[in-house]
Design a protein around this motif. Structure first.
Motif, PDB file in Angstrom:
ATOM      1  N   GLY A   1      50.511  12.390  64.249  1.00  0.00           N
ATOM      2  CA  GLY A   1      50.837  11.743  62.978  1.00  0.00           C
ATOM      3  C   GLY A   1      50.406  12.573  61.787  1.00  0.00           C
ATOM      4  O   GLY A   1      51.122  12.662  60.782  1.00  0.00           O
ATOM      5  N   ALA A   2      49.226  13.193  61.892  1.00  0.00           N
ATOM      6  CA  ALA A   2      48.766  14.054  60.800  1.00  0.00           C
ATOM      7  C   ALA A   2      49.679  15.268  60.648  1.00  0.00           C
ATOM      8  O   ALA A   2      50.003  15.672  59.519  1.00  0.00           O
ATOM      9  CB  ALA A   2      47.327  14.494  61.052  1.00  0.00           C
TER      10      ALA A   2
ATOM     11  N   CYS B   1      52.849  15.360  61.460  1.00  0.00           N
ATOM     12  CA  CYS B   1      54.107  14.855  60.895  1.00  0.00           C
ATOM     13  C   CYS B   1      53.962  14.600  59.396  1.00  0.00           C
ATOM     14  O   CYS B   1      54.877  14.880  58.620  1.00  0.00           O
ATOM     15  CB  CYS B   1      54.539  13.583  61.609  1.00  0.00           C
ATOM     16  SG  CYS B   1      55.159  13.865  63.277  1.00  0.00           S
ATOM     17  N   ALA B   2      52.810  14.064  58.982  1.00  0.00           N
ATOM     18  CA  ALA B   2      52.572  13.842  57.555  1.00  0.00           C
ATOM     19  C   ALA B   2      52.545  15.170  56.805  1.00  0.00           C
ATOM     20  O   ALA B   2      53.031  15.272  55.678  1.00  0.00           O
ATOM     21  CB  ALA B   2      51.266  13.078  57.345  1.00  0.00           C
TER      22      ALA B   2
ATOM     23  N   GLN C   1      54.397   7.376  56.956  1.00  0.00           N
ATOM     24  CA  GLN C   1      53.517   8.416  57.484  1.00  0.00           C
ATOM     25  C   GLN C   1      52.159   7.821  57.844  1.00  0.00           C
ATOM     26  O   GLN C   1      51.573   8.164  58.882  1.00  0.00           O
ATOM     27  CB  GLN C   1      53.341   9.558  56.475  1.00  0.00           C
ATOM     28  CG  GLN C   1      54.613  10.267  56.085  1.00  0.00           C
ATOM     29  CD  GLN C   1      55.438  10.713  57.265  1.00  0.00           C
ATOM     30  OE1 GLN C   1      54.933  11.336  58.191  1.00  0.00           O
ATOM     31  NE2 GLN C   1      56.721  10.395  57.231  1.00  0.00           N
ATOM     32  N   LEU C   2      51.642   6.933  57.003  1.00  0.00           N
ATOM     33  CA  LEU C   2      50.366   6.283  57.291  1.00  0.00           C
ATOM     34  C   LEU C   2      50.466   5.380  58.519  1.00  0.00           C
ATOM     35  O   LEU C   2      49.541   5.329  59.342  1.00  0.00           O
ATOM     36  CB  LEU C   2      49.896   5.488  56.076  1.00  0.00           C
ATOM     37  CG  LEU C   2      49.537   6.316  54.842  1.00  0.00           C
ATOM     38  CD1 LEU C   2      49.195   5.401  53.677  1.00  0.00           C
ATOM     39  CD2 LEU C   2      48.403   7.274  55.139  1.00  0.00           C
TER      40      LEU C   2
ATOM     41  N   PHE D   1      46.965  10.333  66.443  1.00  0.00           N
ATOM     42  CA  PHE D   1      46.240  10.699  65.229  1.00  0.00           C
ATOM     43  C   PHE D   1      46.593  12.134  64.831  1.00  0.00           C
ATOM     44  O   PHE D   1      46.899  12.421  63.677  1.00  0.00           O
ATOM     45  CB  PHE D   1      44.729  10.563  65.418  1.00  0.00           C
ATOM     46  CG  PHE D   1      44.226   9.157  65.383  1.00  0.00           C
ATOM     47  CD1 PHE D   1      44.468   8.330  64.289  1.00  0.00           C
ATOM     48  CD2 PHE D   1      43.503   8.648  66.444  1.00  0.00           C
ATOM     49  CE1 PHE D   1      43.998   7.028  64.254  1.00  0.00           C
ATOM     50  CE2 PHE D   1      43.023   7.350  66.418  1.00  0.00           C
ATOM     51  CZ  PHE D   1      43.275   6.544  65.321  1.00  0.00           C
TER      52      PHE D   1
ATOM     53  N   GLU E   1      60.694  12.252  63.463  1.00  0.00           N
ATOM     54  CA  GLU E   1      59.596  11.313  63.652  1.00  0.00           C
ATOM     55  C   GLU E   1      60.046  10.053  64.391  1.00  0.00           C
ATOM     56  O   GLU E   1      59.261   9.463  65.141  1.00  0.00           O
ATOM     57  CB  GLU E   1      58.987  10.943  62.302  1.00  0.00           C
ATOM     58  CG  GLU E   1      58.182  12.064  61.704  1.00  0.00           C
ATOM     59  CD  GLU E   1      57.691  11.788  60.309  1.00  0.00           C
ATOM     60  OE1 GLU E   1      56.720  12.442  59.908  1.00  0.00           O
ATOM     61  OE2 GLU E   1      58.255  10.916  59.626  1.00  0.00           O
TER      62      GLU E   1
ATOM     63  N   GLY F   1      47.790   5.949  66.204  1.00  0.00           N
ATOM     64  CA  GLY F   1      46.744   6.592  66.995  1.00  0.00           C
ATOM     65  C   GLY F   1      45.742   5.601  67.570  1.00  0.00           C
ATOM     66  O   GLY F   1      45.015   5.932  68.506  1.00  0.00           O
TER      67      GLY F   1
ATOM     68  N   ILE G   1      50.385   7.597  61.575  1.00  0.00           N
ATOM     69  CA  ILE G   1      49.014   8.017  61.885  1.00  0.00           C
ATOM     70  C   ILE G   1      48.238   6.856  62.503  1.00  0.00           C
ATOM     71  O   ILE G   1      47.454   7.049  63.445  1.00  0.00           O
ATOM     72  CB  ILE G   1      48.319   8.556  60.624  1.00  0.00           C
ATOM     73  CG1 ILE G   1      48.989   9.864  60.176  1.00  0.00           C
ATOM     74  CG2 ILE G   1      46.829   8.781  60.869  1.00  0.00           C
ATOM     75  CD1 ILE G   1      48.540  10.363  58.820  1.00  0.00           C
TER      76      ILE G   1
END
Length: 147
Positions: free
Chosen positions: A109-110, A112-113, A92-93, A106, A34, A99, A96
């Motif tokens: 990131g999702a 990766c989460a 993680q947030l 977006f 990440e 984005g 995201i």
């Protein structure tokens, strides 16, 4: 002569090797990847979006991405602490939320989460399985001593 590490000083013959946490290794791998994603997404944003931006905005973009990437790398070492995984969820947030600068983040990131969630859940399950196997091995060896 080089100084011995703590593990080397405490080692004794026939001492079993301490198991490394699969969850920590897996989560560290996700965080490292990440960090690269953040850095290269910022370079892409700089090349695609920042043409019309002021110099200050460009510096905020590049500086912020370097700081965020460094946080991902630093958190790899903090996963042994109780708060390490909670901080990972916060990052993680934040990933995201990038984005809002690059809309593709977006989705990235999702994803990766999702990888982070899988690393934490599956790694924890593998750690519990390894502990159970080690206990069974120790019990088996106690029942059948070497002659």
């Amino acid at each position: 002569m080089a100084r011995l590490t703590k593990a080397q000083r405490e080692w004794r013959p026939n001492q079993p090797k301490k198991q490394r946490s699969v969850r920590t290794m897996f989560a560290s791998s996700v965080l490292s990847i990440e960090a690269f994603i953040v850095f290269f997404a910022a370079l892409g944003a700089y090349g695609l979006l920042a043409r019309d931006w002021s110099t200050a905005h460009k510096l905020w973009l590049l500086g912020g991405s370097v700081v965020l990437a460094a946080l991902f790398i630093l958190l790899c070492g903090m996963l042994r602490r109780p708060w390490g995984y909670a901080a990972g969820w916060v990052l993680q947030l934040v990933l995201i939320a990038t984005g809002f600068v690059v809309p593709a983040m977006f989705v990235i990131g999702a994803l990766c989460a999702l990888a982070w969630w899988y690393a934490v859940v599956k790694g924890g399950r593998m750690d519990r399985e390894n502990v159970r196997r080690a206990q069974e091995q120790a019990r088996w060896e106690a029942e059948r001593p070497l002659t």
